[in-house]
Design a protein around this motif. Structure first.
Motif, PDB file in Angstrom:
ATOM      1  N   UNK A 128       0.829  -1.210   0.000  1.00  8.19           N
ATOM      2  CA  UNK A 128       0.000   0.000   0.000  1.00  8.19           C
ATOM      3  C   UNK A 128       0.858   1.252   0.000  1.00  8.19           C
ATOM      4  N   UNK A 129       0.236   2.336  -0.400  1.00  6.56           N
ATOM      5  CA  UNK A 129       0.858   3.651  -0.295  1.00  6.56           C
ATOM      6  C   UNK A 129       0.418   4.280   1.024  1.00  6.56           C
ATOM      7  N   UNK A 130      -0.840   4.054   1.393  1.00  8.80           N
ATOM      8  CA  UNK A 130      -1.367   4.549   2.658  1.00  8.80           C
ATOM      9  C   UNK A 130      -2.535   3.694   3.114  1.00  8.80           C
ATOM     10  N   UNK A 131      -2.856   3.801   4.393  1.00  6.93           N
ATOM     11  CA  UNK A 131      -4.007   3.090   4.954  1.00  6.93           C
ATOM     12  C   UNK A 131      -4.560   3.943   6.089  1.00  6.93           C
ATOM     13  N   UNK A 133      -7.334   4.424   9.565  1.00  8.92           N
ATOM     14  CA  UNK A 133      -7.657   3.704  10.802  1.00  8.92           C
ATOM     15  C   UNK A 133      -8.941   2.884  10.706  1.00  8.92           C
ATOM     16  N   UNK A 134      -9.618   2.948   9.556  1.00  4.66           N
ATOM     17  CA  UNK A 134     -10.788   2.104   9.320  1.00  4.66           C
ATOM     18  C   UNK A 134     -10.433   0.905   8.436  1.00  4.66           C
ATOM     19  N   UNK A 135      -9.192   0.868   7.946  1.00  2.00           N
ATOM     20  CA  UNK A 135      -8.755  -0.239   7.108  1.00  2.00           C
ATOM     21  C   UNK A 135      -8.864   0.000   5.621  1.00  2.00           C
ATOM     22  N   UNK A 136      -9.169   1.231   5.210  1.00  2.00           N
ATOM     23  CA  UNK A 136      -9.227   1.540   3.781  1.00  2.00           C
ATOM     24  C   UNK A 136      -7.830   1.868   3.276  1.00  2.00           C
ATOM     25  N   UNK A 137      -7.471   1.251   2.172  1.00  2.00           N
ATOM     26  CA  UNK A 137      -6.124   1.317   1.611  1.00  2.00           C
ATOM     27  C   UNK A 137      -6.078   2.251   0.411  1.00  2.00           C
ATOM     28  N   UNK A 164       3.177  -2.154   5.667  1.00  2.00           N
ATOM     29  CA  UNK A 164       3.892  -0.918   5.375  1.00  2.00           C
ATOM     30  C   UNK A 164       4.554  -0.356   6.615  1.00  2.00           C
ATOM     31  N   UNK A 165       4.939   0.896   6.519  1.00  2.00           N
ATOM     32  CA  UNK A 165       5.594   1.606   7.619  1.00  2.00           C
ATOM     33  C   UNK A 165       4.565   2.450   8.367  1.00  2.00           C
ATOM     34  N   UNK A 166       4.853   2.744   9.616  1.00  2.00           N
ATOM     35  CA  UNK A 166       3.930   3.537  10.442  1.00  2.00           C
ATOM     36  C   UNK A 166       3.624   4.893   9.811  1.00  2.00           C
ATOM     37  N   UNK A 167       4.570   5.466   9.066  1.00  2.00           N
ATOM     38  CA  UNK A 167       4.349   6.777   8.436  1.00  2.00           C
ATOM     39  C   UNK A 167       3.271   6.720   7.354  1.00  2.00           C
ATOM     40  N   UNK A 168       2.825   5.527   6.982  1.00  2.00           N
ATOM     41  CA  UNK A 168       1.792   5.380   5.963  1.00  2.00           C
ATOM     42  C   UNK A 168       0.381   5.303   6.549  1.00  2.00           C
ATOM     43  N   UNK A 170      -2.804   6.786   8.198  1.00  2.00           N
ATOM     44  CA  UNK A 170      -3.502   8.078   8.235  1.00  2.00           C
ATOM     45  C   UNK A 170      -4.774   7.934   9.065  1.00  2.00           C
ATOM     46  N   UNK A 171      -5.271   9.038   9.561  1.00  2.00           N
ATOM     47  CA  UNK A 171      -6.539   8.978  10.284  1.00  2.00           C
ATOM     48  C   UNK A 171      -7.678   8.589   9.347  1.00  2.00           C
ATOM     49  N   UNK A 172      -7.784   9.297   8.219  1.00  2.00           N
ATOM     50  CA  UNK A 172      -8.857   9.035   7.256  1.00  2.00           C
ATOM     51  C   UNK A 172      -8.313   9.225   5.847  1.00  2.00           C
ATOM     52  N   UNK A 173      -8.652   8.306   4.958  1.00  2.50           N
ATOM     53  CA  UNK A 173      -8.327   8.425   3.538  1.00  2.50           C
ATOM     54  C   UNK A 173      -9.631   8.452   2.753  1.00  2.50           C
ATOM     55  N   UNK A 174      -9.641   9.125   1.628  1.00  2.00           N
ATOM     56  CA  UNK A 174     -10.862   9.090   0.815  1.00  2.00           C
ATOM     57  C   UNK A 174     -11.071   7.682   0.267  1.00  2.00           C
TER      58      UNK A 174
END
Length: 194
Positions: A128-131, A133-137, A164-168, A170-174
């Motif tokens: 993933x590039x980001x994820x 806290x609801x599990x959306x990638x 991934x790494x912790x820096x990836x 996010x609180x919320x992603x679209x």
């Protein structure tokens, strides 16, 4: 509904954060995360792993341990003119790659062998590039994992684990209605279950 420009900017920002990790910090984080991933190993289980691209987390430590403990590992196989992934056996030897496939700058080694679909896996590790806290990638944008996971709606499906790494994180992603939540995220700080 998120627009393309918004997602593209998020991808750029998250990729920069991942790539900016200092070498020692990256190595320590990779070792720690690979250690947490070992909790998913069961003798005889079929585990889908990924071939890391760019600054994605490497799975080398996990791969060696899983193979030594009797798990069966599978890598994605990209079928021409299709976004739906197959998975082929992987025995930890990059030399057995038969070809490289992918769109744009993604050149992923493809391995021969009996192909299976994702529903035959017990666990699927997803890059993933980001994820959030609801599990959306947020993925690379190619759609391979999204399409492959979408075909599993209503079917038996593997446990899906973002890596991934912790820096990836996010609180919320679209996300959009067709996006599927992952079951967990593993990074150097541990396992987050959704």
């Amino acid at each position: 509904m998120p627009n393309r420009a918004e997602k593209s900017e998020l991808r750029r920002r998250l990729r920069r954060a991942r790539a900016a990790l200092p070498k020692k910090e990256r190595a320590a984080a990779t070792r720690a995360a690979n250690g947490f991933l070992k909790r998913f190993i069961r003798r005889g289980s079929r585990i889908g792993v990924y071939w890391p691209v760019g600054s994605e987390m490497r799975l080398s430590g996990f791969v060696q341990t899983a193979l030594s403990r009797g798990a069966e590992l599978y890598l994605p196989y990209i079928e021409p003119d299709s976004l739906r992934l197959w998975f082929t056996p992987y025995r930890g030897d990059a030399a057995q790659a038969e070809r490289k496939r992918g769109r744009g700058s993604l050149h992923i080694p493809q391995f021969g062998g009996k192909k299976i679909r994702a529903h035959r896996l017990h666990v699927l590790f997803v890059p993933l590039v980001g994820i959030d806290r609801q599990g959306y990638r947020l993925g690379q944008g190619g759609g391979y994992y999204d399409v492959s996971l979408a075909t599993l709606r209503g079917r038996l499906r593997p446990r899906t684990v973002g890596v991934g790494f912790a820096c990836q994180l996010c609180d919320v992603l679209p996300h959009e209605p067709h996006d599927i939540q992952l079951d967990a995220f593993v990074c150097e700080r541990g396992i987050i279950r959704f």
